[in-house]
Design a protein around this motif. Structure first.
Motif, PDB file in Angstrom:
ATOM      1  N   PRO A   1       0.821  -1.205   0.000  1.00 60.33           N
ATOM      2  CA  PRO A   1       0.000   0.000   0.000  1.00 60.33           C
ATOM      3  C   PRO A   1       0.855   1.255   0.000  1.00 60.33           C
ATOM      4  N   ALA A   2       0.195   2.419  -0.005  1.00 60.46           N
ATOM      5  CA  ALA A   2       0.950   3.670  -0.038  1.00 60.46           C
ATOM      6  C   ALA A   2       1.787   3.838   1.219  1.00 60.46           C
ATOM      7  N   GLU A   3       1.295   3.316   2.318  1.00 54.35           N
ATOM      8  CA  GLU A   3       2.022   3.443   3.590  1.00 54.35           C
ATOM      9  C   GLU A   3       1.640   2.295   4.505  1.00 54.35           C
ATOM     10  N   PHE A   4       2.655   1.630   5.042  1.00 52.21           N
ATOM     11  CA  PHE A   4       2.420   0.580   6.042  1.00 52.21           C
ATOM     12  C   PHE A   4       3.713   0.390   6.819  1.00 52.21           C
ATOM     13  N   ASN A   5       3.699   0.799   8.069  1.00 52.13           N
ATOM     14  CA  ASN A   5       4.887   0.700   8.920  1.00 52.13           C
ATOM     15  C   ASN A   5       4.421   0.300  10.305  1.00 52.13           C
ATOM     16  N   TYR A   6       4.591  -0.981  10.627  1.00 54.42           N
ATOM     17  CA  TYR A   6       3.989  -1.495  11.854  1.00 54.42           C
ATOM     18  C   TYR A   6       4.962  -2.419  12.579  1.00 54.42           C
ATOM     19  N   GLU A   7       4.991  -2.283  13.887  1.00 56.79           N
ATOM     20  CA  GLU A   7       5.797  -3.144  14.753  1.00 56.79           C
ATOM     21  C   GLU A   7       4.855  -3.884  15.687  1.00 56.79           C
ATOM     22  N   GLU A   8       4.809  -5.202  15.568  1.00 60.07           N
ATOM     23  CA  GLU A   8       3.857  -6.013  16.317  1.00 60.07           C
ATOM     24  C   GLU A   8       4.536  -6.650  17.515  1.00 60.07           C
ATOM     25  N   SER A   9       3.782  -6.854  18.558  1.00 62.91           N
ATOM     26  CA  SER A   9       4.321  -7.507  19.751  1.00 62.91           C
ATOM     27  C   SER A   9       4.527  -8.996  19.478  1.00 62.91           C
ATOM     28  N   ASN A  10       5.500  -9.563  20.158  1.00 63.73           N
ATOM     29  CA  ASN A  10       5.782 -10.997  19.971  1.00 63.73           C
ATOM     30  C   ASN A  10       4.615 -11.861  20.401  1.00 63.73           C
ATOM     31  N   SER A  11       3.931 -11.464  21.456  1.00 65.58           N
ATOM     32  CA  SER A  11       2.809 -12.280  21.943  1.00 65.58           C
ATOM     33  C   SER A  11       1.667 -12.294  20.941  1.00 65.58           C
ATOM     34  N   SER A  12       1.380 -11.159  20.321  1.00 70.04           N
ATOM     35  CA  SER A  12       0.296 -11.110  19.333  1.00 70.04           C
ATOM     36  C   SER A  12       0.631 -11.965  18.123  1.00 70.04           C
ATOM     37  N   ARG A  13       1.857 -11.876  17.661  1.00 68.52           N
ATOM     38  CA  ARG A  13       2.258 -12.675  16.498  1.00 68.52           C
ATOM     39  C   ARG A  13       2.243 -14.165  16.830  1.00 68.52           C
ATOM     40  N   SER A  14       2.776 -14.539  17.984  1.00 70.78           N
ATOM     41  CA  SER A  14       2.816 -15.955  18.375  1.00 70.78           C
ATOM     42  C   SER A  14       1.414 -16.532  18.505  1.00 70.78           C
ATOM     43  N   ARG A  15       0.485 -15.741  19.046  1.00 71.13           N
ATOM     44  CA  ARG A  15      -0.882 -16.226  19.201  1.00 71.13           C
ATOM     45  C   ARG A  15      -1.527 -16.503  17.847  1.00 71.13           C
ATOM     46  N   SER A  16      -1.283 -15.643  16.870  1.00 71.36           N
ATOM     47  CA  SER A  16      -1.843 -15.864  15.534  1.00 71.36           C
ATOM     48  C   SER A  16      -1.243 -17.100  14.884  1.00 71.36           C
ATOM     49  N   PHE A  17       0.065 -17.292  15.047  1.00 68.03           N
ATOM     50  CA  PHE A  17       0.713 -18.451  14.439  1.00 68.03           C
ATOM     51  C   PHE A  17       0.230 -19.746  15.072  1.00 68.03           C
ATOM     52  N   GLU A  18       0.053 -19.751  16.366  1.00 69.45           N
ATOM     53  CA  GLU A  18      -0.356 -20.978  17.046  1.00 69.45           C
ATOM     54  C   GLU A  18      -1.791 -21.365  16.704  1.00 69.45           C
ATOM     55  N   ARG A  19      -2.651 -20.359  16.538  1.00 66.50           N
ATOM     56  CA  ARG A  19      -4.047 -20.663  16.243  1.00 66.50           C
ATOM     57  C   ARG A  19      -4.238 -21.097  14.798  1.00 66.50           C
ATOM     58  N   GLY A  20      -3.485 -20.482  13.861  1.00 65.62           N
ATOM     59  CA  GLY A  20      -3.588 -20.861  12.451  1.00 65.62           C
ATOM     60  C   GLY A  20      -4.886 -20.406  11.821  1.00 65.62           C
ATOM     61  N   ASN A  21      -5.232 -21.021  10.710  1.00 72.59           N
ATOM     62  CA  ASN A  21      -6.442 -20.653   9.982  1.00 72.59           C
ATOM     63  C   ASN A  21      -7.691 -21.156  10.703  1.00 72.59           C
ATOM     64  N   LEU A  22      -8.812 -20.555  10.379  1.00 69.96           N
ATOM     65  CA  LEU A  22     -10.058 -20.882  11.049  1.00 69.96           C
ATOM     66  C   LEU A  22     -10.657 -22.180  10.489  1.00 69.96           C
ATOM     67  N   PRO A  23     -11.537 -22.832  11.245  1.00 67.77           N
ATOM     68  CA  PRO A  23     -12.034 -24.162  10.870  1.00 67.77           C
ATOM     69  C   PRO A  23     -12.681 -24.221   9.487  1.00 67.77           C
ATOM     70  N   THR A  24     -13.432 -23.194   9.087  1.00 66.60           N
ATOM     71  CA  THR A  24     -14.097 -23.263   7.789  1.00 66.60           C
ATOM     72  C   THR A  24     -13.097 -23.322   6.637  1.00 66.60           C
ATOM     73  N   PHE A  25     -11.899 -22.854   6.888  1.00 61.05           N
ATOM     74  CA  PHE A  25     -10.838 -22.916   5.871  1.00 61.05           C
ATOM     75  C   PHE A  25     -10.285 -24.337   5.773  1.00 61.05           C
ATOM     76  N   THR A  26      -9.971 -24.930   6.890  1.00 61.67           N
ATOM     77  CA  THR A  26      -9.363 -26.256   6.886  1.00 61.67           C
ATOM     78  C   THR A  26     -10.353 -27.361   6.514  1.00 61.67           C
ATOM     79  N   ARG A  27     -11.666 -27.109   6.651  1.00 63.08           N
ATOM     80  CA  ARG A  27     -12.647 -28.131   6.308  1.00 63.08           C
ATOM     81  C   ARG A  27     -12.960 -28.169   4.818  1.00 63.08           C
TER      82      ARG A  27
END
Length: 520
Positions: A273-299
């Motif tokens: 995009p025209a602008e995107f500069n973001y620093e994410e916390s480790n806990s937020s990123r780890s939580r997203s990775f551990e949960r993965g995609n939602l059930p309707t995707f994997t089914r």
């Protein structure tokens, strides 16, 4: 180097006085004895020795010319100016003055200049850039706040300093490293040059090719796990390398608004995009990775495989081994979900990219009124032609939101898993992003204008006759037409002389909406 002892002979001093130096021979008489004189550079250097003074004549030219530094601070030696330049024309300003003077003296006819003036070429603002690689920019960055060993392991792998014992020790640290190390050792000798070559058989691809995933994974590690470097290495369609950006911008420069031109220029050369500069916390990123995609995707894996094969085939993503995503501090995960009669479920503390993506520098969206304006066009046609058959047609631009490319350094920020062992670096704009529509808007408005500009070109009908003949028109009589009345807002499409008034083209998102009486 010749050393002359002043105490022993005065003839040496007289010989030095005869040297042609910028200072003049008469200056030697006023110099104290504790100085060295360089004839070639005309410089004097004070010595600190208390022994018998020497006058040293040197034929070696020092790097810089030095001024006289007397041993006595009260001794003043004048500062000399540098010799005048021997060039006949010193600079561009001097050249201009010479030509102006010549013109003023010798020009006879005021309307006919005798000095040729360089005409140059018309400059197309913003098109003289590197069209091959989207360069890094400060407004395109994503990272994790804190680093740990896992998040820097890929640069360590890329360094080449590890031996087999080191790899064995690293493999014992975590389960993911235990899986990754053998894969990395198997990829080390892969030739990745194929990633830079055109995929001539891409249209026949029925599934994501594992050998290309392995090559991309190998090259990914060689870049130290930098998504931007991998995208720039592959280039081609991932960065629109072969697109003639200069010609596109030059042809529309004087036809569209300045804002749309600037947005198109930015999208083609710098990515989205025209602008995107973001620093994410480790806990937020780890939580997203551990949960993965939602059930309707994997089914619905059959639909997922088909969709991701299309994305890979069209160079909208670069697929790498999914284990690599866990070891990068500049990679995030977009949660994917197939909404099948269900509502989206998210946690209150989830960080959504749409919430942290700025929109104030994006192009303005105006397609929201297109359908209403097209309905008014149909009403006006019926006012002027109450009994005629109105033909309708639509033209769809396939994957229009995928045409704008994501900036290479943000390919990891918009990446995602596909639940079949791959992590996809997003190289084309993703559906669902809050700025996806903004990236297409300048092109949509340009198509609207060009459609109106070229609609009466009969040569285009001949050029595209093969495609026009493929259209199957429904010209059957479907009953009485709706009767409408003219008003101030809808006076019809004919002027006072019975000629059709030019109507604007309508383009709704990626669909051209066309209505006409009859066909050519």
């Amino acid at each position: 180097m010749i050393v002359l002892n002043l105490a022993e002979t005065e003839e040496s001093v007289s010989q030095v006085r005869q040297q042609q130096t910028p200072f003049g021979a008469d200056m030697l008489t006023s110099l104290p004895s504790k100085h060295y004189f360089s004839a070639s550079s005309a410089s004097f250097v004070t010595t600190t020795t208390t022994r018998k003074s020497h006058l040293q004549l040197s034929t070696q030219t020092p790097r810089t010319s030095q001024s006289v530094v007397p041993s006595n601070p009260q001794t003043i030696i004048p500062k000399l100016s540098s010799p005048a330049s021997t060039r006949l024309v010193r600079d561009a300003a001097h050249s201009g003055r010479i030509l102006d003077n010549y013109e003023a003296i010798h020009r006879q006819d005021p309307s006919v200049p005798i000095v040729t003036v360089a005409q140059g070429k018309k400059e197309i603002v913003g098109t003289k850039r590197d069209a091959k690689v989207m360069p890094p920019r400060m407004t395109a960055a994503y990272r994790v706040e804190k680093l740990n060993l896992e998040l820097i392991i890929l640069p360590v792998f890329a360094s080449g300093f590890l031996d087999i014992e080191s790899y064995e020790s690293i493999a014992l640290m975590t389960k993911r490293l235990h899986r990754l190390v053998p894969k990395h050792l198997g990829w080390m000798n892969l030739n990745t040059a194929c990633l830079r070559q055109p995929r001539l058989d891409y249209a026949q691809q029925e599934a994501i090719q594992q050998d290309r995933v392995n090559m991309a994974s190998a090259q990914f590690i060689r870049t130290g796990g930098d998504p931007g470097k991998l995208v720039r290495f592959c280039q081609q369609e991932f960065t629109l390398q072969h697109l003639n950006r200069e010609e596109i911008l030059a042809r529309v420069k004087d036809l569209i608004s300045v804002d749309d031109y600037r947005q198109m220029e930015r999208i083609l050369y710098e990515g989205c995009p025209a602008e995107f500069n973001y620093e994410e916390s480790n806990s937020s990123r780890s939580r997203s990775f551990e949960r993965g995609n939602l059930p309707t995707f994997t089914r619905n894996m059959d639909k997922v495989r088909k969709a991701m094969n299309k994305e890979d085939r069209l160079s909208h993503v670069i697929a790498v081994d999914e284990d690599l995503a866990y070891f990068l501090h500049i990679v995030d995960i977009l949660l994917k979900e197939l909404l099948i009669n269900q509502t989206r479920v998210s946690r209150f503390d989830d960080v959504m990219l749409n919430d942290v993506t700025p929109t104030d520098k994006e192009a303005t969206i105006t397609f929201g009124q297109t359908e209403r304006l097209f309905d008014r066009d149909l009403y006006n046609l019926r006012v002027s032609y109450p009994d005629a058959l109105v033909l309708l047609a639509t033209v769809d631009v396939a994957s229009c939101y995928k045409f704008p490319r994501i900036h290479p350094d943000l390919a990891g920020a918009f990446g995602f898993f596909d639940s079949q062992g791959f992590y996809h670096l997003a190289t084309a704009m993703v559906f669902g992003s809050v700025v996806s529509a903004n990236q297409w808007e300048p092109f949509r408005r340009t198509i609207e204008y060009l459609s109106q500009l070229f609609k009466d070109r009969e040569d285009l009908v001949l050029k595209h006759r093969a495609y026009l003949d493929m259209i199957d028109w429904d010209e059957e009589d479907h009953g009485p037409n709706v009767q409408v009345k003219a008003c101030k807002l809808c006076p019809g499409v004919l002027d006072e002389d019975g000629n059709e008034v030019k109507r604007p083209a309508r383009f709704y998102v990626d669909d051209a909406l066309i209505a006409a009486i009859g066909r050519m």
